[in-house]
Design a protein around this motif. Sequence first.
Motif, PDB file in Angstrom:
ATOM      1  N   THR A  27       0.855  -1.168   0.000  1.00  0.00           N
ATOM      2  CA  THR A  27       0.000   0.000   0.000  1.00  0.00           C
ATOM      3  C   THR A  27       0.902   1.233   0.000  1.00  0.00           C
ATOM      4  O   THR A  27       2.111   1.109  -0.144  1.00  0.00           O
ATOM      5  CB  THR A  27      -0.985  -0.045   1.187  1.00  0.00           C
TER       6      THR A  27
ATOM      7  N   LYS B 283       1.567   5.653   1.217  1.00  0.00           N
ATOM      8  CA  LYS B 283       1.427   6.683   2.237  1.00  0.00           C
ATOM      9  C   LYS B 283       0.028   7.266   2.283  1.00  0.00           C
ATOM     10  O   LYS B 283      -0.569   7.424   3.324  1.00  0.00           O
ATOM     11  CB  LYS B 283       2.413   7.813   1.941  1.00  0.00           C
TER      12      LYS B 283
ATOM     13  N   HIS C  89      -2.815   6.152   1.524  1.00  0.00           N
ATOM     14  CA  HIS C  89      -3.822   5.301   2.155  1.00  0.00           C
ATOM     15  C   HIS C  89      -3.571   5.115   3.644  1.00  0.00           C
ATOM     16  O   HIS C  89      -4.437   4.652   4.374  1.00  0.00           O
ATOM     17  CB  HIS C  89      -3.892   3.956   1.444  1.00  0.00           C
ATOM     18  N   CYS C  90      -2.377   5.460   4.078  1.00  0.00           N
ATOM     19  CA  CYS C  90      -2.087   5.338   5.501  1.00  0.00           C
ATOM     20  C   CYS C  90      -2.451   6.606   6.257  1.00  0.00           C
ATOM     21  O   CYS C  90      -2.441   6.625   7.482  1.00  0.00           O
ATOM     22  CB  CYS C  90      -0.617   5.013   5.718  1.00  0.00           C
TER      23      CYS C  90
ATOM     24  N   LEU D  14      -4.978   6.597   8.974  1.00  0.00           N
ATOM     25  CA  LEU D  14      -4.541   6.252  10.314  1.00  0.00           C
ATOM     26  C   LEU D  14      -3.953   7.468  10.988  1.00  0.00           C
ATOM     27  O   LEU D  14      -3.305   8.273  10.339  1.00  0.00           O
ATOM     28  CB  LEU D  14      -3.434   5.223  10.227  1.00  0.00           C
TER      29      LEU D  14
ATOM     30  N   ILE E 150      -1.078   8.344  12.573  1.00  0.00           N
ATOM     31  CA  ILE E 150       0.226   7.723  12.740  1.00  0.00           C
ATOM     32  C   ILE E 150       0.773   7.968  14.144  1.00  0.00           C
ATOM     33  O   ILE E 150       1.372   7.102  14.764  1.00  0.00           O
ATOM     34  CB  ILE E 150       1.232   8.274  11.704  1.00  0.00           C
TER      35      ILE E 150
ATOM     36  N   LEU F 234       4.444   1.290  10.940  1.00  0.00           N
ATOM     37  CA  LEU F 234       4.239   0.652   9.646  1.00  0.00           C
ATOM     38  C   LEU F 234       5.550   0.040   9.153  1.00  0.00           C
ATOM     39  O   LEU F 234       6.626   0.459   9.554  1.00  0.00           O
ATOM     40  CB  LEU F 234       3.761   1.699   8.628  1.00  0.00           C
TER      41      LEU F 234
ATOM     42  N   ARG G 243       0.577  -3.477   3.912  1.00  0.00           N
ATOM     43  CA  ARG G 243      -0.738  -3.063   4.409  1.00  0.00           C
ATOM     44  C   ARG G 243      -0.892  -3.423   5.884  1.00  0.00           C
ATOM     45  O   ARG G 243      -0.432  -4.458   6.342  1.00  0.00           O
ATOM     46  CB  ARG G 243      -1.846  -3.719   3.599  1.00  0.00           C
ATOM     47  N   TYR G 244      -1.539  -2.511   6.607  1.00  0.00           N
ATOM     48  CA  TYR G 244      -1.762  -2.739   8.021  1.00  0.00           C
ATOM     49  C   TYR G 244      -3.218  -3.062   8.263  1.00  0.00           C
ATOM     50  O   TYR G 244      -3.648  -3.281   9.383  1.00  0.00           O
ATOM     51  CB  TYR G 244      -1.349  -1.494   8.823  1.00  0.00           C
TER      52      TYR G 244
ATOM     53  N   THR H 185      -8.582  -0.700   3.082  1.00  0.00           N
ATOM     54  CA  THR H 185      -8.276   0.203   1.966  1.00  0.00           C
ATOM     55  C   THR H 185      -8.351  -0.530   0.631  1.00  0.00           C
ATOM     56  O   THR H 185      -8.840   0.011  -0.354  1.00  0.00           O
ATOM     57  CB  THR H 185      -6.885   0.848   2.149  1.00  0.00           C
TER      58      THR H 185
END
Lengths: 829, 338
Positions: free
Chosen positions: A538, A540, A542-543, A546, A548, A558, A573-574, A578
């Motif tokens: 994935t 940044k 899409h993160c 979150l 962070i 991550l 991916r976490y 997404t």
Amino acid sequence: MKVTLNWLKEFVDIPWTAKELAERLTMVGLEIASITPLGQGLSSVVIGKITSIDKHPKADRLSLCQVDIGSKKLSIVCGATNIKAGDKVPIALEGAQLPSGVTIKKAKIRGVISEGMLCSQKELGLAEDSSGIYILDTEALLGTLLLDYLNLNDIVIEVEITPNRGDCLSVIGIAREIVAITGGKLKYPSLHPNFEEEGSVGEDSGHINEFITVNVEDSHDCPRYSARVVKDVSIAPSPSWLTSRLLSVGLRPINNVVDITNYILMELGQPLHAFDYSLIKGQQLIIRKAKKDEKIITIDKNKRILDEQMLVIVDKERPIAVAGVMGGIDTEVTENTRNILLESAFFDSISVRRTAKRLGLATEASYRFERGVDPNGIIYALERAASLINMVAGGSTVKGLIDKSYKKFIPVDIALRVERCNKILGTDLDAATVSSILTKLGFTVNKYPLQAFNFNEVQGTKPFVLKVTIPTYRGDVAREIDIIEEVARIYGYNNIKSTQNCGQSSVCLENFNAELRERTRSFFTNHGFYETINFVFTNKRHCDILNIQELQEKGRSLIYLKNPLNEKQEILRYNLMTGLLENVSLNLGKDSWSKKNFRFFEIGKTFIKKDDREKLQEEEYVTGVMMGKRGEDFWQEKNPQIDFYDVKGNLEKLLDFLKIKEYTFRKSSSPFFNKGRVAELISKEKLSLGLFGEVESQCLKDFDLEDQQIFGFCLSLEQLQISIVKDISFKPIPKFPVVVRDLAVIVPQDMEVELVKRIIISLASDLLRTIDIFDVYAGVPILEEYRSIGFSLVFQSEKRTLVSEEVDNICSKIVEILKNKYNISLREA
Amino acid sequence: MENKLKQLLEEARKEIDLANNHKRLTDLKIKYLGRNGELTQILRGLGQLPVEQRAEPGKLANKVKVELEGHINVKSEMLAKLDVISKAKKEFLDVTLPGRKSLLGKTHPITQVAKDVCDIFIGLGFSIAEGPEIETDYYNFEALNIPKDHPARDMQDTFYLSEDVLLRTQTSPVQIHVMEKSTPPIRIIAPGKVFRRDSDITHSPMFHQVEGLLVDEKVTFGDLKGVLEFFVKRMFGPDVSIRFRPSFFPFTEPSAEVDIACVMCRGKGCRVCSETGWLEILGAGMVDPEVFKMVKYDPEKVSGYAFGMGVERIAMLKYGISDIRLFYENDLRFLEQF
């Protein structure tokens, strides 16, 4: 690697067509990628001599050539200017279909008949670019097919060589494999007829020791180094037989000396290097590790910065070659070169590989050194190269050769137990058959008493073993099992009988995770969900969903790839959400006419780093999204839009299906779901099984889904697995009738139903079998900020038929306590 | 009295027979058997007779009553049947209108194919095994006899997370995990995701493999051929030709690649099989003694075979898909087809 059929035939007799050969080689492990005939489209091109050239009567820029092709004379119109009477040139005759696509016809050009075409190398498909007509050597025979003259009547065979078979990266190596199949004999090309052993071709005197001293300072990385000096060469373009050979196997001709070194590389698999002797400073070579930040410009004109791990050849002043990889431009052979120093060496494969990797410079030479060249083949390669250079570039080879050898390269002996071979292969070969196969491979085989072998820790059941001596070019054969593979390969895999034997019986182990995944998939597909599979990568953007910082406060971070393919795929991916939103977004964009009801799920791993653990964490989740209507559109009635309770209902049924009992729900929060519209699923053991709810609005925006309402869930497979009830014991089906009572109560708006339900359960006797909610109502005549909840209570005894009054008594007691203790009143009928 | 009853029975029968709807039948039932019905009247009249004369006509009257009731019931059933027929004649149910469908999704084609593969081996007594997707260099390479600085590493371009930690490039590390944890006999099949730094129409940075491993005493190359022939025939049909040719994998020796006759041209040679008539579908071989030594098995005592295949490759051949990227776009128009 490419070889040609004719080239192979110089080394071995081949009783097959190219196609048959390809099939046989493939079946011994040399997979053939392609078979390409050379010189396609040149079957009607012959060699002609221009006898006279006149101006075209009607066109200034054209000329009219009279051409002799031996059998007859032709008149041809031509536009080129690089020709003169007496030149020998390729003539495309009437009917020829050239590689460029041109078909030659007898035609009038500006009123004059032309009976063919004089061709350039480009028109013949021999070069990518060329100016003017291709002028051939004067000794070319009139009327001969150009194909024969240029040795193009040949077939190129491309062989895929596995990394263990460095010995096959040459014509001779592949010829050896053919010998192993046919049992024929390998023919070594003889050296130049005038080439005397240890001697020189010309009458020149002197000895190599007067020309150069070689010092190997690192004999580990350079166990053997040999060299010869050739004087008075004339650097020129190579003769056509040489250039066409090199071109046919994909190498670019440069000049006669360099071309010979490349020719030997392809033919014998030994990389060679030719230095311009006069440019070597101080008449000395040292082979040593480079100094930090030492520099060299290699012949590809790139500046290379070296380090202490890299082996280099240096003269008195500077590095002049990166050993086994590429030479330097300072000592390159050019048209001014007169004397050359020819190097043939054996460099350590790991050292060359590391150097090539560090420099990002993979060459034909490094490729072969990495895979191992024959330490005992370097002298023959050197001698043959010197002899061929004398042949094509003249000059004389100076007497004597340098051969610095720091190791004895003795063929190794390996013990082979024939019974072991049969045990591994499932065959019944006798010693004679095995010996014959190994002999064809060029191995030497002797029968030996088992006791005589103490060097191989071999345990045998028979008193004799075969002592197999492996030639030094087969560095990959070092163990008994390697020899067994050789036997199998040449015997033919397809001649080994197939057997059906699955070993001793053993219990097929249940894999609970696989089973859980299977059941989960089955549940969701049966409830209208399509399974998707997304990349685990994935990015940044899409993160950003979150927080962070919050993540870091929880001691998590991550996981980044060190070498992602691109920045869109740089993070593992976490979570799976997404990916699923991307799936919805993609499908929403497609086919605007289609129904916009989507249900997707994915089962897969998520990745996170926890500060307190060294190991990166993988957790498997099932995650899903749903959007649109509750059912497929139907002509009779319309389906309502799905809501929170659709997700919840699906999950309740899932848990039932998976045999997970006594779970509860509670309000929760998550960056993926809208505030107040998310719940957590809690197991009987008080573990969090996962979250579900309405997907967060900002999150939707990121996937261009801002106008949509999407519900989603993510459940941890590990936690689900823990919560599954493993032993189910049967309860008898009740024999006595049930008694049903409905109870509608008025509670404050924000009081959770679960709470009321638990109160009722605690008040009812153990005769209460089930309690369900059949109605929830707010509005007139119920007071504002209150709502009415209708419970349906089912009573049953396992021992007797219940009496109506008994149940009524229980109910009145419940109502009374609800009123007095909890201030919850019955809804007036 | 007797005559009276007989006459009544006669008349009532006639009338019942003539009744052509339920209403009329009900009326007749009331007329004869109702509280003031004719038979009831007669029965009532019996009361005026002397006791000893009542028995005979009483019996008769009851008989008539039972008979009439039976008659009415038969007629009633007949009328009901007629009703159904005439109703069906009037009503029009359009059976061609679409039905009310329950929702149904599908598993991903990769899941389906991987399951097909696993199921064949499960039928042969193999068990499913799994391993992590994040691996160390040791499990992914070294324990599989692929030392650092070995050209075999060029066969797989690797995604690294740190110097020593990577995304597994093959499912083969599962072999090592399983052998470290258990003793022979071993018989496992391991499906899973793998990762290679490669992306084009036939290569995806993430794809799926299924790995198999069998370790026991006296396992031979012939056994490997047997099990894979069985698999190929189950997967691709009993008539498909198969061939084994020598190849190289660092963790097996002898190593083989398995080809099947091209599914497109049936072995004649076409673009799909690069004119060879064969398609490569599997890599396999006898477990290399070095691998056994890594997990402290004695290669003199046990032998085994291992094999691995790409799920996408099999799915692409099976369904005629030429672009691997379709599997990860998850377009419903793609997913719906399988």
